[in-house]
Every structure is written in C-alpha cells, then in structure tokens.
Design an enzyme around this catalytic site. Structure first.
Site, mmCIF file in Angstrom:
data_model
loop_
_atom_site.group_PDB
_atom_site.id
_atom_site.type_symbol
_atom_site.label_atom_id
_atom_site.label_comp_id
_atom_site.label_asym_id
_atom_site.label_seq_id
_atom_site.Cartn_x
_atom_site.Cartn_y
_atom_site.Cartn_z
ATOM 1 N N ARG A 74 0.642 -1.396 0.205
ATOM 2 C CA ARG A 74 -0.499 0.086 0.413
ATOM 3 C C ARG A 74 0.887 0.985 0.638
ATOM 4 N NH1 ARG A 74 -5.161 0.204 -1.665
ATOM 5 N NH2 ARG A 74 -5.749 -1.052 0.464
ATOM 6 N N ARG A 100 1.310 -6.996 -9.534
ATOM 7 C CA ARG A 100 1.264 -5.954 -8.073
ATOM 8 C C ARG A 100 1.547 -7.078 -7.256
ATOM 9 N NH1 ARG A 100 -4.228 -2.963 -5.622
ATOM 10 N NH2 ARG A 100 -5.056 -4.374 -5.930
ATOM 11 N N HIS A 170 0.130 3.120 -10.308
ATOM 12 C CA HIS A 170 -0.672 3.799 -9.188
ATOM 13 C C HIS A 170 -0.052 4.797 -8.842
ATOM 14 C CE1 HIS A 170 -4.417 3.949 -5.765
ATOM 15 N NE2 HIS A 170 -5.244 2.905 -6.598
ATOM 16 N N ASP A 215 -12.517 9.844 -6.669
ATOM 17 C CA ASP A 215 -12.133 8.367 -7.147
ATOM 18 C C ASP A 215 -12.818 8.597 -8.923
ATOM 19 O OD1 ASP A 215 -11.486 5.607 -7.974
ATOM 20 O OD2 ASP A 215 -12.717 4.419 -6.463
ATOM 21 N N GLU A 274 -2.451 8.740 -11.156
ATOM 22 C CA GLU A 274 -2.464 7.208 -11.594
ATOM 23 C C GLU A 274 -2.150 7.166 -13.406
ATOM 24 O OE1 GLU A 274 -4.847 4.151 -10.308
ATOM 25 O OE2 GLU A 274 -5.644 5.539 -8.790
HETATM 26 C C1 BG6 Z 1 -7.717 2.643 -7.755
HETATM 27 C C2 BG6 Z 1 -9.074 3.108 -7.231
HETATM 28 O O1 BG6 Z 1 -7.142 3.225 -8.828
HETATM 29 O O2 BG6 Z 1 -8.042 2.220 -6.470
HETATM 30 C C3 BG6 Z 1 -10.194 2.771 -6.608
HETATM 31 O O3 BG6 Z 1 -10.170 3.834 -8.404
HETATM 32 C C4 BG6 Z 1 -9.367 2.127 -4.990
HETATM 33 O O4 BG6 Z 1 -11.398 2.306 -6.777
HETATM 34 C C5 BG6 Z 1 -8.316 2.195 -5.229
HETATM 35 O O5 BG6 Z 1 -9.771 1.592 -4.268
HETATM 36 C C6 BG6 Z 1 -7.260 1.145 -4.359
HETATM 37 O O6 BG6 Z 1 -7.013 -0.439 -4.686
HETATM 38 P P1 BG6 Z 1 -6.804 -1.427 -4.049
HETATM 39 O O7 BG6 Z 1 -6.823 -2.314 -5.021
HETATM 40 O O8 BG6 Z 1 -5.225 -0.683 -3.906
HETATM 41 O O9 BG6 Z 1 -6.912 -1.157 -2.502
#
Ligand code: BG6
Length: 321
Positions: A74, A100, A170, A215, A274
């Site tokens: 994360r 990922r 991302h 989002d 992103e």
């Molecule tokens: C973003 C999405 O790119 O990633 C969101 O548009 C999502 O909808 C976010 O909540 C995080 O995703 P994840 O799978 O890493 O919790």
C-alpha cells in the site's frame, strides 16, 4: 547459493545498487546515486521509495502496508496489469490484476553516463497468470532513478491473436495536506466518477481541489498533470507517454477507515495520480506487437513548475527519453 546472493553477484554496483532483504524479508533493490535514492521490490515490481537528493520523499507509503507474498503493498507505485479495478465478470479475480502481487525477475541494473540508474524487471505469462487471464505476454519494466523518477512498461503480445488489457502506474504521491493541494491538467476532460456509480461527468475549468472521497477515471487524456502542494512548498508533476487515462484517487475519511492496510489518519498525506490505460482506453494489441506506457515523476520546489495541461514530450517534439 540463495536467490538474493545470486542477484547480488550479478547485479550489484558497489555503493550504488544493493540487493537486500527489505520489509517482511522481501527482496528489494536499493539505489543510491548523487541525484536520488529509491527502493524497488521484486514483489509486484513495486517502487516504494524515491527521494531526489536534498529533497523530500516523493512517494507516499502507508505505515500499515503489508509486505507479504500474495498481498499488494500500500503506497509507492503499485503496477496494475492486466485489468484495472475489479475484473469484469469475475468477482474471484484479484482487484487491479495480478502484476502487483507477482514475483518479478530482475534482469538488468546499469548506470548511465548522466549518473541515473536503470533497473529492469520482467514478468512473463505462466500457469498462474493463465488461470485468471488465458493469454501469452511478456512485460518489461524499466525504472530509472535520477533527478526524476522514470517508469516505462513494455507489454509484448506473445499470443496467437490480439489481446486487450488495462494497465496503470498507481502512483501514490506524498503531499503535505491534500485539502490544500491543487491538481491541474485535467480541466475539460470527461471522467467516470466511481464515487457516483461510475457516472460520466466533465471536469470544469480550473484547478481541482480535493474536498471528499475522490475516485475518478479521466478518459482520453495524454496531458501532464501537476499537484501544487503549498504545505510542502513544492509541485509534483506526472508527465506521460503511451497513456490515455489518468486516475485521481483519495479515499478520504470513511474509506481510509475501511481499509485494513491503510492508517485511519493517513489520507491527508497522499493523492494518487495514476498513469493508465483503462476502461474505454484499454489497449488492444495485435499478436507479436509491443505497447509502451511511460511516466516521469518530477519534483519541483517552490511555486514554479511546468505548465500543466500539456505534455512535455509532445511539446519538445518527442525528444525526451
Ligand atoms: C484506485 C481505484 O485506482 O485504486 C479505487 O480507482 C480503489 O477504486 C483504489 O479503491 C485502491 O485499490 P486497492 O485495490 O489498492 O485497494
């Protein structure tokens, strides 16, 4: 010899590229040059750290992130491929694809005469990837650590027919306070608002202020995006090539609380910009062909910066890189 020792022997550059156990014991590549430092994990080809010399951290990392096989990290730059978000028609498939959480292979580490260091990681189709995506492909990801952080992903279609995929860097950017930051470069673009049933909307003119859960999947845009962060007195710029989608994300209060691997109070310190090809901008690639998506993450201190709403590469006639 252990895997890490083999990699060390092959790819270390004394004082510059180190291969070491990182968080959770996962193997990472630590890069230190006169211009910047960075960390890149083989798990997910995940860049978790980038700091230009004398500057502040550019990438946000959650203090609650897991570092564990099978789980996404994360923060930093998760690599999204071959689908973005939930996989259509397959609720069991992992969110944002398998790249990922896959183990990538380190295939090259080299320093250029300008002092920047490029790390190459590769992922190919396998029995595991075919289970959720029955196509043959080869990914080649080059992360260049210099005065900017440059990311470049090549996707080669090794299947007999065309393949269609989505992809994203991302990127979690660090900001002093997302409530006072302003995002520019997306005015006039259509976006899918995922906080409002993926309704299609048009971004009004002017900089974007983040005032709640955000989002948004901005479509058909190749422009550079900037985040002006008065709290840290700097501007972060995401310039890109081969990408027609930009996603803007901040979870805000309730969603932050709902995520187990994200601190309840961390949301003001990040915004995701992103670089992507998603939804209507998914890429269809004929057999034998290669598609390339690239991004440069640039940190500028003070109020000055490049003009957003344009693309640096296009402006310079594609001379960059
Ligand atoms: C973003 C999405 O790119 O990633 C969101 O548009 C999502 O909808 C976010 O909540 C995080 O995703 P994840 O799978 O890493 O919790």
């Amino acid at each position: 010899m252990s895997e890490i020792n083999t990699l060390k022997q092959k790819f270390s550059i004394p004082g510059i590229v180190t291969i070491e156990p990182g968080n959770g014991g996962l193997t990472r590549i630590a890069v230190t040059t006169r211009d910047a430092e960075a960390h890149i994990y083989l798990h997910g080809a995940h860049v978790t750290h980038y700091r230009p010399a004398g500057g502040k951290d550019v990438l946000f990392m959650s203090g609650k992130s897991l570092f564990q096989a099978g789980k996404a990290i994360r923060g930093g730059v998760p690599m999204i491929f071959p689908w973005f978000g939930a996989k259509a028609g397959d609720s069991a498939a992992p969110m944002h694809g398998f790249a990922r959480t896959s183990a990538w292979e380190l295939t090259d580490a080299r320093q250029s005469p300008d002092g920047s260091v490029s790390i190459t990681l590769e992922l190919a189709s396998s029995e595991a990837t075919r289970k959720s995506w029955p196509f043959e492909f080869a990914l080649r990801y080059v992360v260049t650590v210099g005065t900017t952080l440059d990311l470049s992903l090549e996707t080669r279609n090794l299947s007999a027919g065309p393949i269609t995929f989505e992809e994203a860097f991302h990127t979690y950017l660090t900001v002093g306070d997302v409530r006072t930051a302003r995002v520019e470069g997306l005015a006039g673009r259509d976006f899918l608002d995922k906080t409002d049933g993926a309704k299609r909307k048009t971004q009004p003119p002017g900089p974007i202020a983040i005032t709640g859960e955000t989002d948004r999947v901005y479509l058909h845009t190749t422009d550079m995006v900037s985040v002006t962060d008065t709290a840290l007195a700097r501007r972060l710029i995401v310039d890109k090539r081969g990408s027609r989608t930009t996603v803007l994300w901040n979870p805000w209060i309730a969603k932050a609380k709902a995520m187990a691997d994200f601190g309840d109070d961390e949301w003001p310190a990040m915004v995701c910009i992103e670089t992507a090809n998603a939804a209507e901008d998914a890429v269809t690639l004929p057999p034998g062909q290669t598609h390339k998506m690239a991004a440069s993450i640039i940190a500028k201190t003070g109020a000055k910066g490049d003009r957003p709403g344009t693309n640096q590469w296009e402006m310079s006639g594609g001379a960059k890189q």
